[in-house]
Design an enzyme around this catalytic site. Structure first.
Site, PDB file in Angstrom:
ATOM      1  N   GLU A  32       0.834  -1.207   0.000  1.00 47.80           N
ATOM      2  CA  GLU A  32       0.000   0.000   0.000  1.00 47.80           C
ATOM      3  C   GLU A  32       0.866   1.253   0.000  1.00 47.80           C
ATOM      4  O   GLU A  32       1.855   1.330   0.748  1.00 47.80           O
ATOM      5  CB  GLU A  32      -0.882  -0.045   1.250  1.00 47.80           C
ATOM      6  CG  GLU A  32      -2.260   0.473   1.037  1.00 47.80           C
ATOM      7  CD  GLU A  32      -3.095  -0.402   0.104  1.00 47.80           C
ATOM      8  OE1 GLU A  32      -3.110  -0.127  -1.117  1.00 47.80           O
ATOM      9  OE2 GLU A  32      -3.732  -1.344   0.602  1.00 47.80           O
ATOM     10  N   HIS A  33       0.469   2.204  -0.823  1.00 50.61           N
ATOM     11  CA  HIS A  33       1.208   3.467  -0.968  1.00 50.61           C
ATOM     12  C   HIS A  33       2.658   3.225  -1.389  1.00 50.61           C
ATOM     13  O   HIS A  33       3.561   3.906  -0.921  1.00 50.61           O
ATOM     14  CB  HIS A  33       1.138   4.304   0.327  1.00 50.61           C
ATOM     15  CG  HIS A  33      -0.203   4.951   0.500  1.00 50.61           C
ATOM     16  ND1 HIS A  33      -0.577   6.075  -0.194  1.00 50.61           N
ATOM     17  CD2 HIS A  33      -1.266   4.608   1.268  1.00 50.61           C
ATOM     18  CE1 HIS A  33      -1.820   6.403   0.151  1.00 50.61           C
ATOM     19  NE2 HIS A  33      -2.257   5.530   1.025  1.00 50.61           N
ATOM     20  N   ASP A  35       2.934   2.015  -4.934  1.00 51.19           N
ATOM     21  CA  ASP A  35       2.900   1.929  -6.412  1.00 51.19           C
ATOM     22  C   ASP A  35       3.534   3.168  -7.050  1.00 51.19           C
ATOM     23  O   ASP A  35       4.365   3.060  -7.956  1.00 51.19           O
ATOM     24  CB  ASP A  35       1.487   1.630  -6.961  1.00 51.19           C
ATOM     25  CG  ASP A  35       0.398   2.629  -6.614  1.00 51.19           C
ATOM     26  OD1 ASP A  35       0.643   3.533  -5.778  1.00 51.19           O
ATOM     27  OD2 ASP A  35      -0.707   2.503  -7.186  1.00 51.19           O
ATOM     28  N   GLY A  98     -13.128   1.918  -1.260  1.00 49.28           N
ATOM     29  CA  GLY A  98     -11.751   1.420  -1.253  1.00 49.28           C
ATOM     30  C   GLY A  98     -11.553   0.210  -2.150  1.00 49.28           C
ATOM     31  O   GLY A  98     -10.550  -0.478  -2.055  1.00 49.28           O
ATOM     32  N   SER A 100     -11.859   0.570  -5.524  1.00 53.47           N
ATOM     33  CA  SER A 100     -11.497   1.126  -6.835  1.00 53.47           C
ATOM     34  C   SER A 100     -12.630   1.149  -7.836  1.00 53.47           C
ATOM     35  O   SER A 100     -12.476   0.733  -8.984  1.00 53.47           O
ATOM     36  CB  SER A 100     -10.320   0.351  -7.432  1.00 53.47           C
ATOM     37  OG  SER A 100      -9.218   0.482  -6.608  1.00 53.47           O
ATOM     38  N   SER A 102     -13.755   3.761  -9.185  1.00 58.42           N
ATOM     39  CA  SER A 102     -13.466   4.714 -10.260  1.00 58.42           C
ATOM     40  C   SER A 102     -12.523   4.095 -11.291  1.00 58.42           C
ATOM     41  O   SER A 102     -12.706   4.292 -12.490  1.00 58.42           O
ATOM     42  CB  SER A 102     -12.903   6.019  -9.708  1.00 58.42           C
ATOM     43  OG  SER A 102     -11.836   5.777  -8.832  1.00 58.42           O
ATOM     44  N   GLU A 130      -7.663   9.311 -14.893  1.00 59.38           N
ATOM     45  CA  GLU A 130      -8.077   9.548 -13.503  1.00 59.38           C
ATOM     46  C   GLU A 130      -7.307  10.728 -12.905  1.00 59.38           C
ATOM     47  O   GLU A 130      -7.876  11.576 -12.225  1.00 59.38           O
ATOM     48  CB  GLU A 130      -7.894   8.285 -12.650  1.00 59.38           C
ATOM     49  CG  GLU A 130      -8.379   8.501 -11.223  1.00 59.38           C
ATOM     50  CD  GLU A 130      -8.702   7.228 -10.450  1.00 59.38           C
ATOM     51  OE1 GLU A 130      -8.782   6.139 -11.061  1.00 59.38           O
ATOM     52  OE2 GLU A 130      -8.877   7.324  -9.227  1.00 59.38           O
ATOM     53  N   ASP A 142      -4.445   0.134  -9.274  1.00 59.53           N
ATOM     54  CA  ASP A 142      -5.870  -0.206  -9.363  1.00 59.53           C
ATOM     55  C   ASP A 142      -6.259  -0.522 -10.812  1.00 59.53           C
ATOM     56  O   ASP A 142      -7.003  -1.465 -11.083  1.00 59.53           O
ATOM     57  CB  ASP A 142      -6.731   0.958  -8.858  1.00 59.53           C
ATOM     58  CG  ASP A 142      -6.365   1.368  -7.444  1.00 59.53           C
ATOM     59  OD1 ASP A 142      -5.675   0.588  -6.761  1.00 59.53           O
ATOM     60  OD2 ASP A 142      -6.766   2.475  -7.033  1.00 59.53           O
ATOM     61  N   TYR A 191      -3.977  12.534   0.028  1.00 65.20           N
ATOM     62  CA  TYR A 191      -3.251  11.540  -0.783  1.00 65.20           C
ATOM     63  C   TYR A 191      -2.038  12.173  -1.472  1.00 65.20           C
ATOM     64  O   TYR A 191      -0.924  11.669  -1.377  1.00 65.20           O
ATOM     65  CB  TYR A 191      -4.213  10.936  -1.816  1.00 65.20           C
ATOM     66  CG  TYR A 191      -3.591   9.854  -2.689  1.00 65.20           C
ATOM     67  CD1 TYR A 191      -3.753   8.514  -2.369  1.00 65.20           C
ATOM     68  CD2 TYR A 191      -2.868  10.170  -3.841  1.00 65.20           C
ATOM     69  CE1 TYR A 191      -3.190   7.512  -3.167  1.00 65.20           C
ATOM     70  CE2 TYR A 191      -2.306   9.186  -4.633  1.00 65.20           C
ATOM     71  CZ  TYR A 191      -2.479   7.861  -4.301  1.00 65.20           C
ATOM     72  OH  TYR A 191      -1.920   6.891  -5.084  1.00 65.20           O
TER      73      TYR A 191
HETATM   74  C1  GLA Z   1      -5.308   4.394  -4.282  1.00 62.41           C
HETATM   75  C2  GLA Z   1      -4.556   4.716  -5.564  1.00 62.41           C
HETATM   76  C3  GLA Z   1      -3.498   3.648  -5.851  1.00 62.41           C
HETATM   77  C4  GLA Z   1      -2.608   3.397  -4.629  1.00 62.41           C
HETATM   78  C5  GLA Z   1      -3.455   3.205  -3.368  1.00 62.41           C
HETATM   79  C6  GLA Z   1      -2.611   3.110  -2.122  1.00 62.41           C
HETATM   80  O1  GLA Z   1      -6.069   3.233  -4.433  1.00 62.41           O
HETATM   81  O2  GLA Z   1      -5.445   4.804  -6.656  1.00 62.41           O
HETATM   82  O3  GLA Z   1      -2.729   4.016  -6.956  1.00 62.41           O
HETATM   83  O4  GLA Z   1      -1.675   4.413  -4.472  1.00 62.41           O
HETATM   84  O5  GLA Z   1      -4.395   4.242  -3.199  1.00 62.41           O
HETATM   85  O6  GLA Z   1      -1.836   1.951  -2.151  1.00 62.41           O
END
Ligand code: GLA
Length: 312
Positions: A32-33, A35, A98, A100, A102, A130, A142, A191
């Site tokens: 997580e966080h 990518d 959470g 995804s 979108s 996006e 995502d 974010y």
């Molecule tokens: C959102 C973003 C992703 C990623 C996550 C955190 O889902 O769209 O690209 O950064 O947060 O892991």
């Protein structure tokens, strides 16, 4: 691929759609966080979808049950060089949850407008759309999961090379998403700020990124070695790091995660996705899910892995 989107389309516009598509939402097992930092991530596409029905038109007209809407579709069409469309969207994917929704909307639109696109190309185009539609500098995880996921598998994505490896996901382990009850749009969260802090090398943020990438490697090895308990432990470590070092959790989410950790048959749990509310991922031993759903005391979605919209 008939769906409610067809019916919505006919009701709204009084004609038959010319194209139809669907794309799945995703869970992120771990990573997580990282990518947007060029790290490793391990998401999976899951069996909750956005369905679209559409047709070229003289001007944009969108009827959407999904999150995001006309702005997203316009941004995507601009990336693809496509003209205005009439589009109806139906979803079994909660918005702001959470999972995804979108990204699923955009990937479904790419699949409808340009089914011949390569999955990687589609993911990158959807990421750019996006970013442009929302101003949030999202990573590419995502969109990759929604475009290129594979049933029965998680997708190990190296975000620096965009190499993908499919890792079998065991049938004994269930993916349970728990709703924190806190809905949010990414544009209303810090974010971008977290991303800037990580890129600037702020010590706590950098420590999260470094340790999380290591956890993705260990989790993948544990998954391949059938060590489900270890997978669960790594989720707990990931949560602590997201809570204390990356600071994207909230007290309400922490309370649910800690409750989950104590439930028999729950291997581990953590905040999932961008954070700041949204949802919690729990991995639960098959057979223990009914008791888990009662004990957790919050709405849950039990998911199965699924094929992405551009799955080969
Ligand atoms: C959102 C973003 C992703 C990623 C996550 C955190 O889902 O769209 O690209 O950064 O947060 O892991």
């Amino acid at each position: 691929m008939k769906s409610d989107a067809d019916e919505l389309f006919r009701e709204a516009f009084g004609v038959e759609p010319r194209w139809r598509s669907r794309a799945p939402g995703r869970v992120n097992l771990i990573g997580e966080h990282v990518d947007y930092m060029g790290g490793l991530v391990l998401p999976a596409a899951v069996d909750r979808y956005v369905w679209l029905a559409g047709a070229p038109a003289h001007r944009w007209e969108v009827r959407s049950e999904a999150s995001g809407g006309e702005d997203y579709l316009r941004a995507l069409a601009a990336e693809l060089g496509a003209g205005p469309q009439r589009v109806a969207a139906a979803a079994s994917l909660p918005a702001g949850f959470g999972m995804s929704s979108s990204a699923a909307l955009l990937v479904a639109a790419a699949a409808g407008l340009e089914p011949e696109l390569d999955g990687r190309e589609a993911a990158l185009v959807c990421q750019r759309a996006e970013q442009k539609a929302t101003g949030v500098m999202v990573g590419v995880m995502d969109q990759f999961a929604s475009a290129m996921g594979r049933r029965g598998h998680a997708l190990l994505l190296d975000c620096s090379t965009l190499d993908v490896r499919y890792v079998p996901f065991p049938a004994e382990m269930l993916i349970v998403v728990v709703d924190s009850g806190v809905r949010r749009e990414l544009a209303d969260t810090p974010y971008n700020q977290r991303r800037r802090e990580a890129e600037a090398g702020m010590p706590k943020r950098a420590r999260h990124v470094e340790t999380e990438i290591e956890r993705v490697k260990r989790f993948t090895a544990a998954l391949e070695g059938g060590d489900r308990r270890r997978c669960g432990e790594l989720l707990k470590e990931s949560h602590r790091s997201l809570r204390d070092d990356f600071e994207v959790s909230t007290p309400a989410v922490d309370a649910i995660v800690e409750r989950a950790w104590a439930i028999p048959g729950c291997l581990g749990a953590r905040i999932m996705g961008a954070g700041f509310g949204g949802s919690i991922l729990a991995l639960v031993e098959r057979g223990a899910e009914a008791a888990f759903e009662v004990a957790i005391g919050a709405p849950t979605v039990v998911c199965a892995t699924a094929d992405g919209a551009f799955a080969a």
